[in-house]
Motif scaffolding. Sequence first.
Motif, PDB file in Angstrom:
ATOM      1  N   UNK A 150       0.829  -1.207   0.000  1.00 39.24           N
ATOM      2  CA  UNK A 150       0.000   0.000   0.000  1.00 39.24           C
ATOM      3  C   UNK A 150       0.862   1.256   0.000  1.00 39.24           C
ATOM      4  N   UNK A 151       1.877   1.265   0.834  1.00 39.65           N
ATOM      5  CA  UNK A 151       2.749   2.437   0.894  1.00 39.65           C
ATOM      6  C   UNK A 151       3.443   2.692  -0.444  1.00 39.65           C
ATOM      7  N   UNK A 152       3.937   1.633  -1.075  1.00 46.88           N
ATOM      8  CA  UNK A 152       4.611   1.819  -2.367  1.00 46.88           C
ATOM      9  C   UNK A 152       3.626   2.282  -3.443  1.00 46.88           C
ATOM     10  N   UNK A 153       2.386   1.800  -3.350  1.00 42.43           N
ATOM     11  CA  UNK A 153       1.377   2.246  -4.317  1.00 42.43           C
ATOM     12  C   UNK A 153       1.179   3.755  -4.214  1.00 42.43           C
ATOM     13  N   UNK A 154       0.974   4.261  -2.993  1.00 40.19           N
ATOM     14  CA  UNK A 154       0.736   5.695  -2.829  1.00 40.19           C
ATOM     15  C   UNK A 154       1.998   6.498  -3.078  1.00 40.19           C
ATOM     16  N   UNK A 155       3.143   5.916  -2.830  1.00 39.88           N
ATOM     17  CA  UNK A 155       4.375   6.607  -3.182  1.00 39.88           C
ATOM     18  C   UNK A 155       4.468   6.824  -4.691  1.00 39.88           C
ATOM     19  N   UNK A 156       4.046   5.816  -5.440  1.00 37.73           N
ATOM     20  CA  UNK A 156       4.036   5.952  -6.896  1.00 37.73           C
ATOM     21  C   UNK A 156       3.019   7.000  -7.342  1.00 37.73           C
ATOM     22  N   UNK A 157       1.832   6.995  -6.691  1.00 39.75           N
ATOM     23  CA  UNK A 157       0.829   7.979  -7.059  1.00 39.75           C
ATOM     24  C   UNK A 157       1.314   9.394  -6.753  1.00 39.75           C
ATOM     25  N   UNK A 158       1.949   9.563  -5.595  1.00 42.11           N
ATOM     26  CA  UNK A 158       2.468  10.890  -5.251  1.00 42.11           C
ATOM     27  C   UNK A 158       3.530  11.325  -6.246  1.00 42.11           C
ATOM     28  N   UNK A 159       4.369  10.396  -6.634  1.00 40.75           N
ATOM     29  CA  UNK A 159       5.402  10.731  -7.632  1.00 40.75           C
ATOM     30  C   UNK A 159       4.765  11.150  -8.951  1.00 40.75           C
ATOM     31  N   UNK A 160       3.709  10.453  -9.380  1.00 41.23           N
ATOM     32  CA  UNK A 160       3.025  10.830 -10.622  1.00 41.23           C
ATOM     33  C   UNK A 160       2.367  12.203 -10.507  1.00 41.23           C
ATOM     34  N   UNK A 161       1.806  12.501  -9.333  1.00 41.76           N
ATOM     35  CA  UNK A 161       1.148  13.796  -9.158  1.00 41.76           C
ATOM     36  C   UNK A 161       2.138  14.943  -9.098  1.00 41.76           C
ATOM     37  N   UNK A 162       3.419  14.633  -8.989  1.00 45.03           N
ATOM     38  CA  UNK A 162       4.429  15.683  -8.931  1.00 45.03           C
ATOM     39  C   UNK A 162       4.891  16.157 -10.287  1.00 45.03           C
ATOM     40  N   UNK A 163       4.397  15.571 -11.367  1.00 48.09           N
ATOM     41  CA  UNK A 163       4.807  15.972 -12.720  1.00 48.09           C
ATOM     42  C   UNK A 163       3.564  16.303 -13.543  1.00 48.09           C
ATOM     43  N   UNK A 164       3.688  17.303 -14.369  1.00 44.62           N
ATOM     44  CA  UNK A 164       2.530  17.806 -15.109  1.00 44.62           C
ATOM     45  C   UNK A 164       1.983  16.778 -16.086  1.00 44.62           C
ATOM     46  N   UNK A 165       2.885  16.041 -16.748  1.00 51.00           N
ATOM     47  CA  UNK A 165       2.436  15.104 -17.761  1.00 51.00           C
ATOM     48  C   UNK A 165       1.697  13.913 -17.156  1.00 51.00           C
ATOM     49  N   UNK A 166       2.108  13.491 -15.945  1.00 50.70           N
ATOM     50  CA  UNK A 166       1.560  12.259 -15.382  1.00 50.70           C
ATOM     51  C   UNK A 166       0.503  12.493 -14.314  1.00 50.70           C
ATOM     52  N   UNK A 167       0.288  13.734 -13.897  1.00 47.06           N
ATOM     53  CA  UNK A 167      -0.695  14.006 -12.844  1.00 47.06           C
ATOM     54  C   UNK A 167      -2.095  13.677 -13.340  1.00 47.06           C
ATOM     55  N   UNK A 168      -2.886  13.117 -12.447  1.00 46.04           N
ATOM     56  CA  UNK A 168      -4.276  12.756 -12.794  1.00 46.04           C
ATOM     57  C   UNK A 168      -5.292  13.561 -11.992  1.00 46.04           C
ATOM     58  N   UNK A 169      -4.882  14.232 -10.939  1.00 42.98           N
ATOM     59  CA  UNK A 169      -5.785  15.032 -10.124  1.00 42.98           C
ATOM     60  C   UNK A 169      -5.756  16.473 -10.612  1.00 42.98           C
ATOM     61  N   UNK A 170      -6.935  17.070 -10.709  1.00 43.46           N
ATOM     62  CA  UNK A 170      -7.014  18.457 -11.171  1.00 43.46           C
ATOM     63  C   UNK A 170      -6.274  19.386 -10.208  1.00 43.46           C
ATOM     64  N   UNK A 171      -6.379  19.091  -8.914  1.00 43.75           N
ATOM     65  CA  UNK A 171      -5.685  19.938  -7.941  1.00 43.75           C
ATOM     66  C   UNK A 171      -4.178  19.898  -8.166  1.00 43.75           C
ATOM     67  N   UNK A 172      -3.636  18.723  -8.483  1.00 42.13           N
ATOM     68  CA  UNK A 172      -2.201  18.614  -8.734  1.00 42.13           C
ATOM     69  C   UNK A 172      -1.795  19.455  -9.932  1.00 42.13           C
ATOM     70  N   UNK A 173      -2.555  19.329 -11.021  1.00 37.99           N
ATOM     71  CA  UNK A 173      -2.245  20.118 -12.208  1.00 37.99           C
ATOM     72  C   UNK A 173      -2.366  21.597 -11.901  1.00 37.99           C
ATOM     73  N   UNK A 174      -3.377  21.966 -11.114  1.00 35.23           N
ATOM     74  CA  UNK A 174      -3.577  23.369 -10.770  1.00 35.23           C
ATOM     75  C   UNK A 174      -2.374  23.916 -10.017  1.00 35.23           C
ATOM     76  N   UNK A 175      -1.891  23.174  -9.011  1.00 40.14           N
ATOM     77  CA  UNK A 175      -0.761  23.661  -8.220  1.00 40.14           C
ATOM     78  C   UNK A 175       0.526  23.644  -9.024  1.00 40.14           C
ATOM     79  N   UNK A 176       0.732  22.636  -9.852  1.00 40.74           N
ATOM     80  CA  UNK A 176       1.934  22.606 -10.684  1.00 40.74           C
ATOM     81  C   UNK A 176       1.932  23.763 -11.676  1.00 40.74           C
ATOM     82  N   UNK A 177       0.778  24.069 -12.233  1.00 37.84           N
ATOM     83  CA  UNK A 177       0.699  25.184 -13.176  1.00 37.84           C
ATOM     84  C   UNK A 177       0.976  26.506 -12.472  1.00 37.84           C
ATOM     85  N   UNK A 178       0.496  26.648 -11.249  1.00 41.30           N
ATOM     86  CA  UNK A 178       0.753  27.889 -10.502  1.00 41.30           C
ATOM     87  C   UNK A 178       2.233  28.084 -10.247  1.00 41.30           C
ATOM     88  N   UNK A 179       2.970  26.984 -10.183  1.00 39.49           N
ATOM     89  CA  UNK A 179       4.412  27.094  -9.940  1.00 39.49           C
ATOM     90  C   UNK A 179       5.126  27.829 -11.062  1.00 39.49           C
TER      91      UNK A 179
END
Length: 977
Positions: free
Chosen positions: A89-118
């Motif tokens: 479970x921990x490795x699964x969410x670690x992978x999801x967090x890693x994906x949400x940290x990049x614009x191309x791989x993010x799947x959550x709108x909030x992640x894309x929103x914050x990355x774009x604001x950067x």
Amino acid sequence: MNDDTLPGCHCCEGQQPRPAIYNAPGLPALAWRIDTQPGFNQRMLAELPLWRDPATGSAAPRPLAALTTREASDATLALVDAAACVADVLSFYQERIANEGFLRTATERRSVLELARAVGYELRPGVAAGVHLVFTVEDAPGAPGVCTIAAASPIQSVPPQGKLPQVFETTDELLARAEWNALRPRLTRPADMALLDISGGANPLVLRLVLLLPQGSVPANTDGLHQGLASGDLYRLDPGLPVDATVDALEVARVYLGADANTIQAGELLLFVGKNGGKLRQLVLRATEVKEEKALQRVRIALEPLPDPVQPAAPPQLQWYLPVGMLSVGKYAQAQVENVSFTSGNIATTFGGKAWQESELQAMLAIQGWSGQQLVQAISASLQPPAQPVAPEAGAFSFGARLGFFGHNAPQWNSLPASNTKGGAAYYPKNWDGTNPGIWTDSQGGTIAPHHAYLERPLPGLAPGGWMVFDAPGAKASTYVLYDAREAARADYGLSGRAMGLRIAGSDGKPLASAPTEGFTFRDTTAHVASRRQPLVELPIDAPVAAGSQHVELSAMVLGLARGRPLAFVGPRSDIPGVDAAEIVLLDDVVHANGRSTLVLKGNKGLQFSYLREGLRIHANVVAATHGESVQEVLGSGDASRPFQQFTLRRPPTTHLSAANSSGAQSTLALRVNGLLWNERPSLYGAGPDEHVFATRIDNEARMTLLFGDGRQGARLPTGQLNLRASYRTGMGADGEVAAGSLTMPRAMPLGLRGVSNPLPAGGAQDPEKLEDARRNAPLTLLTFERVVSLSDYQDFARAFPGIGKARADLVSVAGAPRVLVSVLGATGGAPGAELLDNLRQAITDQSDPSQHFALAAAALRHFRCTAALVIDPQYTADAVLADGSTRLLQAYGFEARDLAQPVTAAAVLALLQQVPGVVAVQLTVLQPYGAATGGDTAQQVLPAFGARWDAATGAMQPAELLLLNPAAVQLLEAKP
């Protein structure tokens, strides 16, 4: 050692090495997990025999080495299994967090929103749809005839099944007038007809009935056209009409008479009399077809063709022209400062034969204190035909009676008794059947003075001065003027009875001293008498209001239309029967001349469609409106002791409108603190400590939050009780793209308003930016830096502009010079609205190099059709497989998935269908452009979609194409293996 001898713990098998984590560039998702539950469990079990207490040193015994069981029921192994689950479970969410940290791989709108604001990019909030509304003012007797539509007036739509009503609000105040409800183009032109002598001075005269037109207004190769004629060569049917010094004359084969001409029947003669000075010319033509047009209160009469040169069997369409002395001259009248009284003479002097621009005419009315309504009424009355014709002897005439001449029904001469035909006392020694005497003599060739001829019977009501036409099979019809008609007793041809004696007048109006010489015989001559002058009604203009027209003359004079006012053209298209069209154009000027107004349209392209003139309506009570409903909200109280206060609006989403700026949108939010307006900024960074500014942020649920400063970056809010008040509009996105004719329910009904509607569907809307769009658009801020230089800059800037769904920039060579053509489509799939295109064009202009010329156009939508036979695995349901295949095709070749100028290949279609579960084999039978005539159903290997290019045939740049699958032209069938 055989596998059968290994212990059940598998401890001797060793551990598999951990694979290195590697992600190739461009992947849609990152692989970041170091292992899964089975791997974690195996590695921990392998480590159990090797574990020792760290505090005892490396020589300490391994207490778990004796644990050799691998039964799942063992408590220790159960604990290891649980720990492996936790690690999974921990490795699964670690992978999801890693994906949400990049614009191309993010799947959550909030992640894309914050990355774009950067990188300083805010997700586009979407834009509201826009539309033009047409208001109709009550024009019934007693109604005020004027209605004021306030700005921000709400209009609600009538929703279709399953949809919610949408509210639009007008952008500006509109003063609507009843006379502007539905202007009509000019439908008729004066029946300025004349007789043209084409004999060239030879005898006899050869006359033609012609229509007079301004010189050069008809194409030179038109049949029956006579060019450059002096007015002195023409004998006009209505000499009272003004005429140019030089005109063109077009031979016609039909005329339009007033409603009283409905008694005329096919086969009757019509007389056309033209006058030039003191000279008269007459032309007799036979009516071949008579059709009453009751709705237009006129009668259309087709005339017999005349020999050599051949008269057209049907009149050509009259192409419209600019009235002479108006727009073609380019010189307009000016307002008079000195006092001019409102009299008919002054009106005729001021406006007769002059052209007035709307601005100058309004100045004239203001200076003189004249009423515009009374002026229009006076000018319209002056254009009506006079009660009595200027020249009663000229015009078009029909005849109320047809009679023979006395003696036409006489018995055969040989049938008379011998005493009447032979001997010295015979009454009729000459055989009238042999000599065939004329109508001007008696049966024996003697005179019949004082009359010139006798009709067969009395006919009351023959007025002196009337026209008569005598016609016979063997003689040319001749025209005469009646001097006198009297009832008389007549005995001749073996007959006796009452007859009508006729005396014929000469050109001087006096009776002829001797009878005419035309050879009309007594038996076969017909007299057409009791002439009646038939007014020539105005001729219909058959030519449509053509596409590209920049000047449209109206049927009446209309005052008060201001420059820049939007006009709605609504009516049936002339090029596609049965199809109606509508478009919005801006008014550039209005010119008044000859009692009519001419609309000058803004722009160099004119009208988009060609309209049937009879059905076209031009609505001038038009105002723009946008989607969204106004909201007034008290946000709360300011507190000067608190930095960075925040308030959230209660009714999302906040409406944003399309704008000609780098962001492409502007908020409708207006905030007042203690009654003072505060300004919105993209960020509080750089704001002064005393600046009354705020920033906004929109969260994933479309809620807008207002951020205020801390006294260093932006001023703090002053302390007060409920002193923050916001006004904004709520509602936007694709739901606002309502259909044409659906905005018909005003929330309030001002005095004098009859109704409202939208002739065109609303357009230009866009929902809040989607994740896929955000991934593509967010980096554009770093690519363009709010400037447009390279070809890719044009494409990137247009693609990121709110309301635009597809964009492509191409370099096109036009006459050897490079031109950038940017092809775009709206976010919802159709062509962008004119306002959105104007905003995008202005935004690019502000950000680009002024020396680089570019053009903006809507991309061309093209479709293709597809038919395929699928061999389906018997284990699957055929209908489900076919439905799945159709869905995948429509998704893969729909608007969202396709790019401009992207071709379609048969290989890609086959590969897509082959991936459908249950499909064993695919045979592609049809792959063709939709509507293309290719000579049969074939599967083409490639369907091209072109980019922007120069079309030498049309002499214009063609936009890029978007090739989509027509949902109604996809057919998947089951084929047996």
